[in-house]
Design an enzyme around this catalytic site. Sequence first.
Site, PDB file in Angstrom:
ATOM      1  N   ARG A  93       7.574 -15.499  20.957  1.00  0.00           N
ATOM      2  CA  ARG A  93       7.244 -13.913  21.125  1.00  0.00           C
ATOM      3  C   ARG A  93       7.688 -13.466  22.416  1.00  0.00           C
ATOM      4  NH1 ARG A  93       0.937 -15.118  19.919  1.00  0.00           N
ATOM      5  NH2 ARG A  93       1.992 -16.654  18.874  1.00  0.00           N
ATOM      6  N   LYS A 109       3.458 -30.019  23.489  1.00  0.00           N
ATOM      7  CA  LYS A 109       3.061 -30.307  22.033  1.00  0.00           C
ATOM      8  C   LYS A 109       2.762 -31.758  22.054  1.00  0.00           C
ATOM      9  CE  LYS A 109       5.751 -26.921  19.764  1.00  0.00           C
ATOM     10  NZ  LYS A 109       4.558 -26.164  18.894  1.00  0.00           N
TER      11      LYS A 109
HETATM   12  N1  BES Z   1       7.797 -22.895  17.387  1.00  0.00           N
HETATM   13  C1  BES Z   1       6.272 -22.904  17.075  1.00  0.00           C
HETATM   14  C2  BES Z   1       5.928 -22.581  15.651  1.00  0.00           C
HETATM   15  C3  BES Z   1       6.320 -23.633  14.501  1.00  0.00           C
HETATM   16  C4  BES Z   1       5.510 -24.398  14.216  1.00  0.00           C
HETATM   17  C5  BES Z   1       7.578 -23.652  14.114  1.00  0.00           C
HETATM   18  C6  BES Z   1       5.690 -25.527  13.461  1.00  0.00           C
HETATM   19  C7  BES Z   1       7.811 -24.420  13.097  1.00  0.00           C
HETATM   20  C8  BES Z   1       7.022 -25.321  12.418  1.00  0.00           C
HETATM   21  C9  BES Z   1       5.843 -21.920  18.150  1.00  0.00           C
HETATM   22  O1  BES Z   1       6.756 -21.705  19.409  1.00  0.00           O
HETATM   23  C10 BES Z   1       4.568 -22.393  18.575  1.00  0.00           C
HETATM   24  O2  BES Z   1       4.529 -23.422  19.186  1.00  0.00           O
HETATM   25  N2  BES Z   1       3.349 -21.566  18.160  1.00  0.00           N
HETATM   26  C11 BES Z   1       2.247 -21.944  18.475  1.00  0.00           C
HETATM   27  C12 BES Z   1       1.526 -20.616  18.920  1.00  0.00           C
HETATM   28  C13 BES Z   1      -0.096 -20.882  19.609  1.00  0.00           C
HETATM   29  C14 BES Z   1       0.069 -21.656  20.898  1.00  0.00           C
HETATM   30  C15 BES Z   1      -0.608 -19.594  19.688  1.00  0.00           C
HETATM   31  C16 BES Z   1       1.556 -22.620  17.429  1.00  0.00           C
HETATM   32  O3  BES Z   1       1.597 -22.053  16.125  1.00  0.00           O
HETATM   33  O4  BES Z   1       0.807 -23.594  17.408  1.00  0.00           O
HETATM   34 MN    MN Z   2       5.971 -22.979  20.901  1.00  0.00          MN
END
Ligand code: BES
Ligand code: MN
Length: 494
Positions: free
Chosen positions: A348, A274
């Site tokens: 997931r 990230k």
């Molecule tokens: N933990 C994140 C989601 C999240 C985003 C939680 C903002 C709290 C606040 C999750 O693991 C994630 O990174 N999801 C990705 C999924 C994508 C790569 C398909 C996302 O939401 O960008």
């Molecule tokens: Mn994530």
Amino acid sequence: MEIRRTDRPVTQVEADWLIVPVLESAELSSSLAGLDQALGGIVTRLKSLGDLTGKLASTLPLRGVTGIGASRILFIGLGTEADLTIARLDKALMTAARAVSDKKETRVAIVVPSESTGAVSHADFVTSATTCGMVGSLGQDLFRAERGRHPFAGLQVVAAGTAELDGAVERGRIIGQAINLTRDLVNRPPQEITPMGFAKRAQIVANDYGLRVEVLEQPRLEQERMRSMLAVSQGSTEPPCMVIVEHDGGGPNAPRLALVGKGVTFDSGGLSLKPTDGMLTMKCDMAGAATVLGAMTAIARLKLPVNVVGYMGLVENMPGGSAFKLGDILTARNGVTIEVLNTDAEGRLVLADVLSYAVDHGVDRIVDLATLTGACVVALGEDVSGAFTNDQPWCDTLLAAAKASGEDVWQLPMWDSYEDLIKGDVGDIKNTGGRWGGAITAARFLKHFVADKPWVHLDIAGPAFASSNKPHREAGATGHMVKTLVELARRFGT
Ligand code: BES
Ligand code: MN
Ligand code: ZN
């Protein structure tokens, strides 16, 4: 915090702050009229001047008052009686609790109207006052020398009535502590709340409150073939674990409710790293697990006559020489093969194996909670959770519990057409479905791991962690959904 109910007349209650709820209406309630008289008609004057409107969550402080037991009054607006709900009441009382918690050692009393107010029963008002007093006065600044909020030295709930109301106070206290436990776990830094750090706290609270607790460490997870969850943990030096806590209040033949929580103690994104801005708050990615643990403590302490099991999948998602990679094929515990397209879609992968473990251990109904997708926040905003289900009546039960708890949840569809987006090229399914409908494709992914059990998935990515202070809530962890889970467990028994 010392908490008790008092039967005393409002004018005689001794406190540093007396919180007085006011409806947006022409007449004064009987307790307000008594206060008005003791204060030489000031309430009437403030009303006619237009300073005391009673508009929802509006505040009006009066300092240095004489003639009553309290030295300060905070009027807090409830809006109109016809519109009052638990959600609106909580908003008002949280605003009031936050407003009077800026100094140390404050003794606070909250006045409860003498009968039900709009749709809110007398007992529920008492419970809400107690919970809000506890949650609103605790800040997120755990490590600051000069704290912004201070838990009250004492909290009195001013409500004349029978012993039933003492039960309402006790319920409010237990729920307040559960919410604050969840908030504390989420607000603590990721170097402390590692998977094993979380498990240690879980063991302590489970022992305190009489929950059975089990921690499955890495070798056990390997034995269980939880390779999807273990893959996420590969890049981290922190060992993963699964915490199981159990409350047997319903007897051996009663159905079992499973609460499953995502517990990614830090989500760096892994090799799909990230950017800093997105990573900044990712200590919050174990909020699902913390919500489950908080709710379980309340369910046990309230001695609800039901069987509930909490399953928390705990890992840290890090990049590193041994991290899992894009293109890896994972075989989940239930045999489903998963193509890894993005290591940041890790939640997931963790839930997949924890859900399948719960299913194989004879649970009858499932709710999972996860800060799963940014897409859900885009869809519903920061204050609303998304709900997804394979069983509409079960989802309706949950939505009703959420409504009664004053927490906002909105159901999103699960149509089969979404399945195409996660169909694998070399394995059964892919761990991302691309940009569109991201919250739904994540839910469709989870559906592969719940067999045919009635199941609701709650995406709490928005409301679990607040980005800024608002008058009614502190920035940081919110404890959102603890109340709903406790209410759901209460209804599960009937
Ligand atoms: N933990 C994140 C989601 C999240 C985003 C939680 C903002 C709290 C606040 C999750 O693991 C994630 O990174 N999801 C990705 C999924 C994508 C790569 C398909 C996302 O939401 O960008
Ligand atoms: Mn994530
Ligand atoms: Zn995550």
